[in-house]
Write a protein that holds these residues in place. Structure first.
Motif, short mmCIF file in Angstrom:
data_model
loop_
_atom_site.label_atom_id
_atom_site.label_comp_id
_atom_site.label_asym_id
_atom_site.label_seq_id
_atom_site.Cartn_x
_atom_site.Cartn_y
_atom_site.Cartn_z
N ARG A 145 0.83 -1.21 0.00
CA ARG A 145 0.00 0.00 0.00
C ARG A 145 0.87 1.26 0.00
NH1 ARG A 145 -4.16 -2.60 4.44
NH2 ARG A 145 -5.55 -3.63 2.92
N ALA A 146 1.93 1.23 0.79
CA ALA A 146 2.84 2.38 0.82
C ALA A 146 3.51 2.57 -0.54
CB ALA A 146 3.89 2.18 1.91
N PHE A 147 3.90 1.48 -1.16
CA PHE A 147 4.53 1.54 -2.47
C PHE A 147 3.59 2.17 -3.50
CE2 PHE A 147 5.24 -1.45 -6.31
CZ PHE A 147 5.98 -0.49 -6.99
N LEU A 148 2.35 1.71 -3.55
CA LEU A 148 1.41 2.24 -4.54
C LEU A 148 1.05 3.70 -4.26
CD1 LEU A 148 -0.98 -0.80 -5.15
CD2 LEU A 148 0.90 0.03 -6.58
N ALA A 149 1.19 4.12 -3.02
CA ALA A 149 0.94 5.53 -2.68
C ALA A 149 2.12 6.42 -3.08
CB ALA A 149 0.66 5.67 -1.19
N SER A 150 3.25 5.81 -3.43
CA SER A 150 4.43 6.56 -3.84
C SER A 150 4.42 6.75 -5.36
CB SER A 150 5.70 5.81 -3.43
OG SER A 150 5.95 4.71 -4.30
N ASP A 151 5.47 7.42 -5.88
CA ASP A 151 5.58 7.61 -7.32
C ASP A 151 6.61 6.68 -7.94
OD1 ASP A 151 7.90 8.67 -6.30
OD2 ASP A 151 7.76 10.59 -7.34
N LYS A 152 7.04 5.66 -7.22
CA LYS A 152 8.08 4.76 -7.70
C LYS A 152 7.51 3.67 -8.61
CE LYS A 152 11.21 7.05 -5.68
NZ LYS A 152 12.05 7.94 -6.51
N GLU A 153 8.33 3.24 -9.55
CA GLU A 153 7.94 2.15 -10.45
C GLU A 153 8.12 0.78 -9.80
OE1 GLU A 153 9.22 2.31 -14.65
OE2 GLU A 153 10.20 4.19 -14.10
N PHE A 154 9.16 0.66 -8.97
CA PHE A 154 9.50 -0.63 -8.38
C PHE A 154 9.78 -0.47 -6.89
CE2 PHE A 154 11.52 -0.35 -12.67
CZ PHE A 154 10.56 -1.10 -13.35
N ALA A 155 9.48 -1.53 -6.14
CA ALA A 155 9.75 -1.55 -4.70
C ALA A 155 10.68 -2.70 -4.38
CB ALA A 155 8.45 -1.69 -3.91
N LEU A 156 11.76 -2.40 -3.68
CA LEU A 156 12.60 -3.44 -3.09
C LEU A 156 12.10 -3.62 -1.67
CD1 LEU A 156 15.04 -5.34 -2.96
CD2 LEU A 156 16.45 -3.35 -2.36
N ILE A 157 11.53 -4.78 -1.37
CA ILE A 157 10.91 -5.04 -0.07
C ILE A 157 11.80 -5.99 0.70
CG2 ILE A 157 8.88 -5.98 1.10
CD1 ILE A 157 7.23 -5.08 -1.31
N LEU A 158 12.20 -5.56 1.90
CA LEU A 158 13.14 -6.32 2.72
C LEU A 158 12.58 -6.55 4.11
CD1 LEU A 158 16.41 -4.32 1.92
CD2 LEU A 158 15.60 -6.39 0.76
N GLU A 159 12.80 -7.75 4.63
CA GLU A 159 12.61 -8.01 6.05
C GLU A 159 13.92 -7.66 6.75
OE1 GLU A 159 11.28 -12.07 6.22
OE2 GLU A 159 9.30 -11.58 5.40
N ASP A 160 13.84 -7.28 8.01
CA ASP A 160 15.01 -6.66 8.64
C ASP A 160 16.11 -7.62 9.07
OD1 ASP A 160 13.84 -7.83 10.84
OD2 ASP A 160 13.34 -5.96 11.85
N ASP A 161 15.93 -8.93 8.84
CA ASP A 161 16.99 -9.88 9.18
C ASP A 161 17.74 -10.38 7.95
OD1 ASP A 161 14.87 -11.32 8.17
OD2 ASP A 161 15.01 -12.94 9.63
N VAL A 162 17.50 -9.74 6.80
CA VAL A 162 18.13 -10.18 5.56
C VAL A 162 19.58 -9.74 5.52
CG1 VAL A 162 17.52 -8.14 4.22
CG2 VAL A 162 17.78 -10.34 3.06
N GLN A 163 20.39 -10.50 4.80
CA GLN A 163 21.78 -10.16 4.56
C GLN A 163 21.92 -9.76 3.09
OE1 GLN A 163 24.58 -10.30 6.93
NE2 GLN A 163 22.73 -10.10 8.15
N LEU A 164 22.37 -8.53 2.85
CA LEU A 164 22.45 -8.01 1.50
C LEU A 164 23.83 -8.25 0.91
CD1 LEU A 164 20.70 -4.56 2.13
CD2 LEU A 164 19.65 -6.78 1.62
N GLY A 165 23.84 -8.79 -0.32
CA GLY A 165 25.11 -9.03 -1.00
C GLY A 165 25.55 -7.82 -1.81
N ALA A 166 26.82 -7.75 -2.11
CA ALA A 166 27.38 -6.62 -2.86
C ALA A 166 26.81 -6.53 -4.27
CB ALA A 166 28.90 -6.76 -2.92
N GLU A 167 26.30 -7.64 -4.80
CA GLU A 167 25.77 -7.69 -6.16
C GLU A 167 24.38 -7.06 -6.27
OE1 GLU A 167 26.23 -9.44 -10.24
OE2 GLU A 167 27.53 -8.72 -8.63
N LEU A 168 23.70 -6.82 -5.14
CA LEU A 168 22.30 -6.39 -5.16
C LEU A 168 22.06 -5.14 -6.00
CD1 LEU A 168 19.38 -6.70 -4.22
CD2 LEU A 168 20.00 -5.50 -2.11
N PRO A 169 22.78 -4.04 -5.84
CA PRO A 169 22.48 -2.86 -6.66
C PRO A 169 22.58 -3.13 -8.16
CG PRO A 169 23.87 -2.26 -4.80
CD PRO A 169 23.83 -3.76 -4.83
N ALA A 170 23.58 -3.90 -8.57
CA ALA A 170 23.74 -4.20 -10.00
C ALA A 170 22.58 -5.04 -10.51
CB ALA A 170 25.07 -4.93 -10.23
#
Length: 257
Positions: free
Chosen positions: A85-110
């Protein structure tokens, strides 16, 4: 944090008020990768309203899952709904949705940048995975990562990229809750969505962080009461396989063309 102009993707992090340590960990990772983000206050199972409690279809949960539902599962489920709901209320095309215990890899932005360049090839892309999903790769995203269709179960919902069409269709069909969130949101055949997996997933699960969903010692029904759940799962996996084969053929034909 400030956000660069004209970004197509924004990040939302689901976080309970009583988990500031998790927020500190994930915020440090996001800032290190240069990803703009917003905290999404998680729905706390300790403070459900009657309206929120009514969003759980207990008989259907018993029939499909063969277990007693856990309040934290409903809190998690509703938290993902609130993010959409928050995403659709924004002007963004895409949402990256994360739970707070995830480990992000260096490759993610690419990987995110590559997916932004091929929006017609997906509606939701899982960026973390508990099971392999028997991936059928069809598009090279980065030198290290491919986009794939899944032929088998691939649970986990700690990291995924979603477009607006996907959010709209989920909000139209996710409620009431009948299964844990990660058993539902990858059912592309139900929601008429292109559900995909990044291979290898650029995000992982931190096994050393204890879950905030409290699981009772015994919640599974006796096997005789779980027969409807066994039947549901068999049918669900058959539908998953047929969907996956159809999507694989379509994507590879599109790639060849």
């Amino acid at each position: 944090m400030s956000e660069p102009a004209k970004t197509r993707t924004h990040t939302w992090v689901i976080n309970l008020d009583r988990s500031p340590d998790r927020l500190a960990s994930i915020s440090a990772q996001l800032d290190g990768l240069g990803l703009a983000w917003t905290r999404q206050r998680a729905v706390d199972a300790r403070a459900f309203t009657p309206e929120q409690q009514a969003l759980l279809d207990v008989p259907a949960y018993h029939r499909k899952h063969g277990k007693q539902p856990v309040p934290g599962e409903l809190g998690c489920y509703l938290s993902h709904v609130e993010v959409m709901r928050a995403f659709l209320a924004s002007d963004k095309e895409f949402a990256l949705i994360l739970e707070d215990d995830v480990q992000l890899g260096a490759e993610l932005p690419a990987v995110i940048r590559a997916l932004e360049q091929h929006p017609e090839r997906w509606d939701l892309v899982k960026l973390s995975a508990v099971h392999s999903g028997t991936p059928q790769c069809y598009l090279q995203l980065t030198p290290k990562t491919q986009l794939a269709v899944m032929l088998s179960r691939c649970t986990g919902s700690s990291a995924y990229l979603l477009n607006r069409r996907g959010a709209e269709r989920f909000l139209a069909g996710l409620l009431p809750m009948q299964l844990p969130y990660d058993h539902v949101f990858d059912q592309g055949w139900v929601f008429d969505l292109k559900i995909r997996l990044a291979v290898p997933p650029p995000c992982g699960h931190d096994q050393e962080v204890a879950t905030t969903i409290v699981m009772p010692a015994k919640r599974k029904f006796h096997w005789t009461r779980r027969l409807p759940a066994f039947a549901y799962r068999a049918g669900n996996e058959l539908r998953r396989l047929l969907y996956g084969l159809r999507e694989t053929v379509r994507e590879r034909r599109q790639g060849a063309a």
